[in-house]
Scaffold this active site. Structure first.
Site, PDB file in Angstrom:
ATOM      1  N   ASP A  43     -21.922  18.914  47.895  1.00 59.68           N
ATOM      2  CA  ASP A  43     -20.731  19.772  48.036  1.00 59.68           C
ATOM      3  C   ASP A  43     -19.652  19.181  48.938  1.00 59.68           C
ATOM      4  OD1 ASP A  43     -19.505  22.327  47.338  1.00 59.68           O
ATOM      5  OD2 ASP A  43     -19.783  22.910  49.421  1.00 59.68           O
TER       6      ASP A  43
ATOM      7  N   ASN B  58     -24.858  20.209  39.961  1.00 58.62           N
ATOM      8  CA  ASN B  58     -25.579  19.679  38.811  1.00 58.62           C
ATOM      9  C   ASN B  58     -25.445  18.165  38.699  1.00 58.62           C
ATOM     10  OD1 ASN B  58     -26.928  21.678  36.730  1.00 58.62           O
ATOM     11  ND2 ASN B  58     -25.295  22.753  37.806  1.00 58.62           N
TER      12      ASN B  58
ATOM     13  N   LYS C 235     -17.602  25.485  54.745  1.00 60.52           N
ATOM     14  CA  LYS C 235     -16.210  25.324  54.308  1.00 60.52           C
ATOM     15  C   LYS C 235     -15.250  25.314  55.503  1.00 60.52           C
ATOM     16  CE  LYS C 235     -17.520  25.475  50.048  1.00 60.52           C
ATOM     17  NZ  LYS C 235     -17.467  24.265  49.218  1.00 60.52           N
TER      18      LYS C 235
ATOM     19  N   SER D 260     -15.082  24.633  42.976  1.00 59.50           N
ATOM     20  CA  SER D 260     -16.293  25.450  43.080  1.00 59.50           C
ATOM     21  C   SER D 260     -16.722  25.951  41.700  1.00 59.50           C
ATOM     22  CB  SER D 260     -16.023  26.648  43.984  1.00 59.50           C
ATOM     23  OG  SER D 260     -15.596  26.189  45.246  1.00 59.50           O
ATOM     24  N   ALA D 261     -18.012  25.844  41.452  1.00 62.82           N
ATOM     25  CA  ALA D 261     -18.615  26.276  40.188  1.00 62.82           C
ATOM     26  C   ALA D 261     -18.130  25.455  38.988  1.00 62.82           C
ATOM     27  CB  ALA D 261     -18.419  27.778  39.958  1.00 62.82           C
ATOM     28  N   CYS D 262     -17.861  24.160  39.218  1.00 64.32           N
ATOM     29  CA  CYS D 262     -17.456  23.276  38.126  1.00 64.32           C
ATOM     30  C   CYS D 262     -18.355  22.048  38.002  1.00 64.32           C
ATOM     31  CB  CYS D 262     -16.003  22.862  38.292  1.00 64.32           C
ATOM     32  SG  CYS D 262     -14.868  24.249  38.082  1.00 64.32           S
TER      33      CYS D 262
ATOM     34  N   TYR E 114     -20.845  36.734  53.522  1.00 68.81           N
ATOM     35  CA  TYR E 114     -21.195  35.894  52.380  1.00 68.81           C
ATOM     36  C   TYR E 114     -20.817  34.421  52.523  1.00 68.81           C
ATOM     37  CZ  TYR E 114     -22.647  35.190  47.592  1.00 68.81           C
ATOM     38  OH  TYR E 114     -23.340  34.787  46.472  1.00 68.81           O
ATOM     39  N   GLY E 115     -21.731  33.549  52.189  1.00 71.59           N
ATOM     40  CA  GLY E 115     -21.501  32.120  51.954  1.00 71.59           C
ATOM     41  C   GLY E 115     -20.429  31.488  52.818  1.00 71.59           C
ATOM     42  N   GLY E 116     -19.462  30.893  52.143  1.00 73.25           N
ATOM     43  CA  GLY E 116     -18.415  30.144  52.823  1.00 73.25           C
ATOM     44  C   GLY E 116     -17.580  30.983  53.783  1.00 73.25           C
TER      45      GLY E 116
ATOM     46  N   GLY F 107     -27.436  16.373  31.900  1.00 71.37           N
ATOM     47  CA  GLY F 107     -28.035  15.038  31.951  1.00 71.37           C
ATOM     48  C   GLY F 107     -27.285  14.018  31.107  1.00 71.37           C
ATOM     49  N   GLU F 108     -26.671  14.495  30.027  1.00 69.03           N
ATOM     50  CA  GLU F 108     -25.962  13.558  29.137  1.00 69.03           C
ATOM     51  C   GLU F 108     -24.713  12.973  29.802  1.00 69.03           C
ATOM     52  OE1 GLU F 108     -27.695  12.594  26.968  1.00 69.03           O
ATOM     53  OE2 GLU F 108     -28.955  14.234  26.202  1.00 69.03           O
TER      54      GLU F 108
ATOM     55  N   ARG G 141     -16.087  33.850  48.269  1.00 67.41           N
ATOM     56  CA  ARG G 141     -15.066  33.508  49.256  1.00 67.41           C
ATOM     57  C   ARG G 141     -13.801  34.317  49.000  1.00 67.41           C
ATOM     58  NH1 ARG G 141     -13.119  29.186  48.347  1.00 67.41           N
ATOM     59  NH2 ARG G 141     -14.341  28.411  46.599  1.00 67.41           N
TER      60      ARG G 141
ATOM     61  N   HIS H 148     -14.241  17.836  49.258  1.00 67.42           N
ATOM     62  CA  HIS H 148     -15.108  18.764  48.517  1.00 67.42           C
ATOM     63  C   HIS H 148     -15.790  17.983  47.396  1.00 67.42           C
ATOM     64  CE1 HIS H 148     -15.307  22.883  46.204  1.00 67.42           C
ATOM     65  NE2 HIS H 148     -16.412  22.639  46.875  1.00 67.42           N
TER      66      HIS H 148
ATOM     67  N   SER I  78     -23.937  34.327  42.168  1.00 67.84           N
ATOM     68  CA  SER I  78     -25.191  34.388  42.929  1.00 67.84           C
ATOM     69  C   SER I  78     -25.617  32.971  43.306  1.00 67.84           C
ATOM     70  CB  SER I  78     -26.280  35.091  42.119  1.00 67.84           C
ATOM     71  OG  SER I  78     -26.438  34.484  40.856  1.00 67.84           O
ATOM     72  N   ARG I  79     -26.358  32.849  44.400  1.00 69.28           N
ATOM     73  CA  ARG I  79     -26.595  31.532  44.984  1.00 69.28           C
ATOM     74  C   ARG I  79     -28.038  31.347  45.433  1.00 69.28           C
ATOM     75  NH1 ARG I  79     -22.061  27.801  45.302  1.00 69.28           N
ATOM     76  NH2 ARG I  79     -20.336  29.033  44.532  1.00 69.28           N
TER      77      ARG I  79
HETATM   78  P1  GDP Z   1     -20.594  23.462  41.780  1.00 68.09           P
HETATM   79  O1  GDP Z   1     -20.291  24.841  42.272  1.00 68.09           O
HETATM   80  O2  GDP Z   1     -19.369  22.621  41.634  1.00 68.09           O
HETATM   81  O3  GDP Z   1     -21.667  22.803  42.566  1.00 68.09           O
HETATM   82  O4  GDP Z   1     -21.105  23.632  40.281  1.00 68.09           O
HETATM   83  P2  GDP Z   1     -22.602  23.747  39.704  1.00 68.09           P
HETATM   84  O5  GDP Z   1     -23.209  22.408  39.511  1.00 68.09           O
HETATM   85  O6  GDP Z   1     -23.367  24.728  40.497  1.00 68.09           O
HETATM   86  O7  GDP Z   1     -22.272  24.335  38.274  1.00 68.09           O
HETATM   87  C1  GDP Z   1     -21.490  25.491  38.094  1.00 68.09           C
HETATM   88  C2  GDP Z   1     -21.706  26.014  36.703  1.00 68.09           C
HETATM   89  O8  GDP Z   1     -21.285  25.035  35.754  1.00 68.09           O
HETATM   90  C3  GDP Z   1     -23.162  26.321  36.412  1.00 68.09           C
HETATM   91  O9  GDP Z   1     -23.237  27.483  35.652  1.00 68.09           O
HETATM   92  C4  GDP Z   1     -23.599  25.117  35.594  1.00 68.09           C
HETATM   93  O10 GDP Z   1     -24.636  25.443  34.708  1.00 68.09           O
HETATM   94  C5  GDP Z   1     -22.339  24.715  34.857  1.00 68.09           C
HETATM   95  N1  GDP Z   1     -22.302  23.266  34.574  1.00 68.09           N
HETATM   96  C6  GDP Z   1     -22.558  22.253  35.464  1.00 68.09           C
HETATM   97  N2  GDP Z   1     -22.469  21.036  34.858  1.00 68.09           N
HETATM   98  C7  GDP Z   1     -22.132  21.277  33.563  1.00 68.09           C
HETATM   99  C8  GDP Z   1     -21.884  20.421  32.429  1.00 68.09           C
HETATM  100  O11 GDP Z   1     -21.959  19.198  32.484  1.00 68.09           O
HETATM  101  N3  GDP Z   1     -21.538  21.048  31.258  1.00 68.09           N
HETATM  102  C9  GDP Z   1     -21.441  22.414  31.171  1.00 68.09           C
HETATM  103  N4  GDP Z   1     -21.102  22.935  29.988  1.00 68.09           N
HETATM  104  N5  GDP Z   1     -21.693  23.243  32.205  1.00 68.09           N
HETATM  105  C10 GDP Z   1     -22.019  22.685  33.386  1.00 68.09           C
HETATM  106  P1  PGA Z   2     -19.686  25.247  45.276  1.00 66.51           P
HETATM  107  O1  PGA Z   2     -19.792  25.674  46.825  1.00 66.51           O
HETATM  108  O2  PGA Z   2     -18.560  24.282  45.312  1.00 66.51           O
HETATM  109  O3  PGA Z   2     -21.025  24.687  45.051  1.00 66.51           O
HETATM  110  O4  PGA Z   2     -19.363  26.415  44.411  1.00 66.51           O
HETATM  111  C1  PGA Z   2     -19.474  26.878  47.364  1.00 66.51           C
HETATM  112  C2  PGA Z   2     -18.010  27.163  47.310  1.00 66.51           C
HETATM  113  O5  PGA Z   2     -17.196  26.260  47.061  1.00 66.51           O
HETATM  114  O6  PGA Z   2     -17.674  28.322  47.566  1.00 66.51           O
HETATM  115 MN    MN Z   3     -18.034  24.058  47.317  1.00 66.41          MN
HETATM  116 MN    MN Z   4     -22.530  23.494  44.364  1.00 66.25          MN
END
Ligand code: GDP
Ligand code: PGA
Ligand code: MN
Ligand code: MN
Length: 612
Positions: free
Chosen positions: A302, A283, A235, A277-279, A226-228, A522-523, A86, A255, A394-395
């Site tokens: 999301d 997962n 988004k 995003s990516a946090c 790309y994506g969003g 998972g923990e 984005r 979000h 990458s997605r």
């Molecule tokens: P989203 O973009 O918010 O959906 O985030 P994702 O679930 O796709 O995770 C983004 C990145 O954070 C990936 O590389 C995951 O492996 C990593 N990640 C997700 N959950 C955890 C966690 O509980 N602990 C750690 N250390 N990394 C995590």
């Molecule tokens: P994410 O979604 O939150 O899973 O990374 C895409 C984005 O926010 O760009």
């Molecule tokens: Mn997002």
């Molecule tokens: Mn996501």
């Protein structure tokens, strides 16, 4: 309705319509006139259309068909190396009044922007097919359904929209029957083809503009595929435009993932969680529980539309039909649910690596990389290459109904009742593993001042701490202070007995040597189990200056192979670290300016007092 193809010449103006919905027909004709495509096609959302479009993507070199024995009906696409995330610096909220875009959004006068966009879109689809994609975010059975129509010259976007939203003939029929409004979403990769000019695998334009007109409720996106930036239901509509609709109608577009948790005592709770995003949203949405007797089911990963239920509570709906998940870090050990979903077929992978046997790979999928790959740029790669094989952003793009642990309610237009809202970010220091807010107002403060290190999901520097209110910094379609007032009001408008409780989490705190203090994935079940204990009135908590934290022994660590000292460190509230945070939070509230609710300044004063 079937797929139709016709030339938008003056000789056949009526063939452009393809619909009895007069405003839609007029808009399509206007866009075709402006952008000058070779052909116009109405997307019907059918299997035949999916096959036709994916076959064409393969034939013209945009997509590679993966080995059907490993990834059935699935494709690898490599984007232009400069079109991988984005583009927040080229994303605009063009409200009539600059004040309504607020200090966190880029703003340009709407007339000025429309003139610039009109210039950019003039002839931008020459040599290409213009697709008209009617879609709905959320259920077509919702009242009212949230319609959109995306016009795009990217067949990759059409295929991705098949996965991410409900698209096609049924949607168009319902839109026509209701004579309903829709959000017009205009997209062009901005790469017209002159006669005889050969196309590139990923056409795009150096000039990129992702533009929202909140009063008109319309979207224009130019230059990126790309994506969003390009799948405009996600988004642009479901967050930025929907947040404006929510402000006007009394609800919230967030979000957030949505998770349904069942405890060993058969208590059911639905949680929504906002992480940037990516946090970790995707997962956590697919959590594999690690404590006996706990079940977790996905509702969304999301975006959540959160509305008052009319009886004092809040419900959440996931408006998306697919997952657009971060590939790196998604592996058989960390997220087997996602791995099974992406392996079940009909997945589009973008900017991951290709194995020699026609499968995909990315960092974190397996402990050891294969001996040889083709990397995301299409170059030969070996483990000693010294660079990642997959792009960090990458997605995978996969239908949500392929998820093994999908909740039955995932597409229920009534949504699920929320018991708790989590907010969280990626912080190496300071922010404890979990904190409970004292009340909704304090929760709004924690959410408003949420901070996180930047990631590869947006262009720009990675790893810099920034404030990201409710993980919505790039997605609030109006003034951020007004948004926080609205957040406060929606929560405080609920019945206290049914009001969701607010928690702040941080899975990413680190030790001195850089190791994660908490095992995560998972923990995280153990943290959610404490959250449920709190909701059920039995979990212990201690007061700290920043909120309520589980005391030693309150988290169930049975069977967990970690150093208890690490868990203690992950939970610690370090007064010195928090004192250092105060000027940052103060500067942030000042930057947001006079529309920030006074309640949040009062919360900051309270925090300052408690840290003395
Ligand atoms: P989203 O973009 O918010 O959906 O985030 P994702 O679930 O796709 O995770 C983004 C990145 O954070 C990936 O590389 C995951 O492996 C990593 N990640 C997700 N959950 C955890 C966690 O509980 N602990 C750690 N250390 N990394 C995590
Ligand atoms: P994410 O979604 O939150 O899973 O990374 C895409 C984005 O926010 O760009
Ligand atoms: Mn997002
Ligand atoms: Mn996501």
């Amino acid at each position: 309705m079937t797929t139709t193809e016709h030339r938008p010449t003056a000789a056949t103006p009526s063939s452009l319509h393809g619909t009895s919905h007069a405003p839609l027909a007029a808009w399509v004709a206007e866009v075709a006139e402006l952008t000058q495509p070779d052909a116009v096609r109405w997307a019907d959302g059918s299997e035949t259309e999916w096959r036709g479009i994916t076959d064409a993507l393969v034939a013209d070199g945009t997509a590679l068909r993966l080995d059907p024995a490993r990834k059935p009906d699935s494709f690898l696409v490599r984007s232009d190396p400069d079109d991988v995330a984005r583009v927040e610096d080229r994303t605009f909220i063009c409200s009539r009044d600059e004040r309504d875009a607020g200090p966190t959004n880029n703003w340009v006068d709407p007339d000025v922007m429309r003139a610039e966009l009109t210039g950019l879109f003039r002839g931008s689809m020459r040599g290409r097919t213009m697709y008209v994609v009617p879609f709905v975010m959320g259920s077509l059975q919702a009242d009212p359904p949230m319609f959109g129509v995306e016009i795009t010259d990217s067949p990759y976007v059409v295929a991705s929209m098949h996965v991410m939203a409900t698209v096609g003939a049924d949607v168009l029929a319902e839109l026509e029957r209701r004579e309903a409004d829709f959000v017009p979403c205009l997209h062009s990769v901005g790469a017209p083809l002159e006669p005889g000019q050969e196309d590139v695998p990923w056409p795009c334009n150096e000039t990129k503009r992702i533009v929202h007109f909140p009063e008109e409720r319309s979207i224009w996106s130019f230059g990126s595929g790309y994506g969003g930036n390009a799948l405009l239901g996600k988004k642009c509509y479901a967050l930025r435009i929907a947040s404006v609709i929510g402000r006007d109608e009394g609800w919230l577009a967030e979000h957030m993932l949505v998770l349904r948790l069942t405890s060993p005592r058969q208590e059911v709770h639905h949680l929504a969680a906002a992480f940037p995003s990516a946090c970790g949203k995707t997962n956590l949405a697919m959590l594999q529980t690690t404590l006996p007797g706990w079940t977790a089911e996905t509702v969304g990963d999301d975006i959540a539309w959160i509305r008052p239920d009319g009886e004092g509570g809040l419900t959440a709906v996931n408006p998306e039909a697919g997952l657009f998940g971060v590939a790196p870090g998604t592996g058989w050990s960390t997220n087997p649910t996602a791995m099974r979903a992406v392996s079940a077929g009909r997945s589009i992978f973008t900017n991951v690596a290709l194995t020699d046997d026609g499968d995909v790979w990315w960092e974190g999928m397996t402990d050891e990389p294969p001996a040889h790959l083709v990397d995301w740029r299409g170059e030969s790669w070996t483990p000693d290459a010294g660079r990642p094989a997959a792009h960090p952003n990458s997605r995978f793009c996969t239908p949500i109904h392929q998820l093994p642990g999908l909740a039955a309610e995932y597409d229920d237009p009534r949504g699920v009742p929320l018991s708790a809202v989590l907010v969280g970010g990626r912080r190496r220091t300071t922010v404890p593993l979990v904190v409970e807010a004292r009340d909704w107002r304090h929760g709004t403060f924690l959410a408003a001042t949420l901070s996180s290190e930047t990631t590869a999901a947006a262009t720009g520097e990675v790893g810099v701490v920034r404030r990201d209110p409710v993980a919505m910094l790039p997605f609030i379609g109006y003034d951020a202070g007004d948004y926080l007032s609205h957040w406060l009001a929606v929560g405080e408008g609920t019945d206290p007995a049914r009001r969701p409780r607010v928690f702040c989490v941080n899975w990413f705190r680190r030790g001195d040597d850089g190791r994660f203090l908490w095992p995560g994935f998972g923990e995280n079940t153990r943290v959610l189990a404490w959250v449920v204990d709190r909701l059920e009135g039995r979990g212990e908590a201690v007061e700290t200056p920043v909120g309520l934290v589980p005391p030693a022994g309150a988290l169930d660590l049975s069977g967990l192979d970690v150093d208890p000292a690490d868990v203690t460190a992950a939970l610690a509230v370090d007064v010195e670290e928090w004192r250092a945070e105060l000027p940052e939070i103060e500067a942030w509230l000042d930057l947001l300016g006079p529309t920030v609710p006074q309640a949040l300044h009062d919360e900051l004063d309270g925090l300052r007092r408690r840290l003395r």
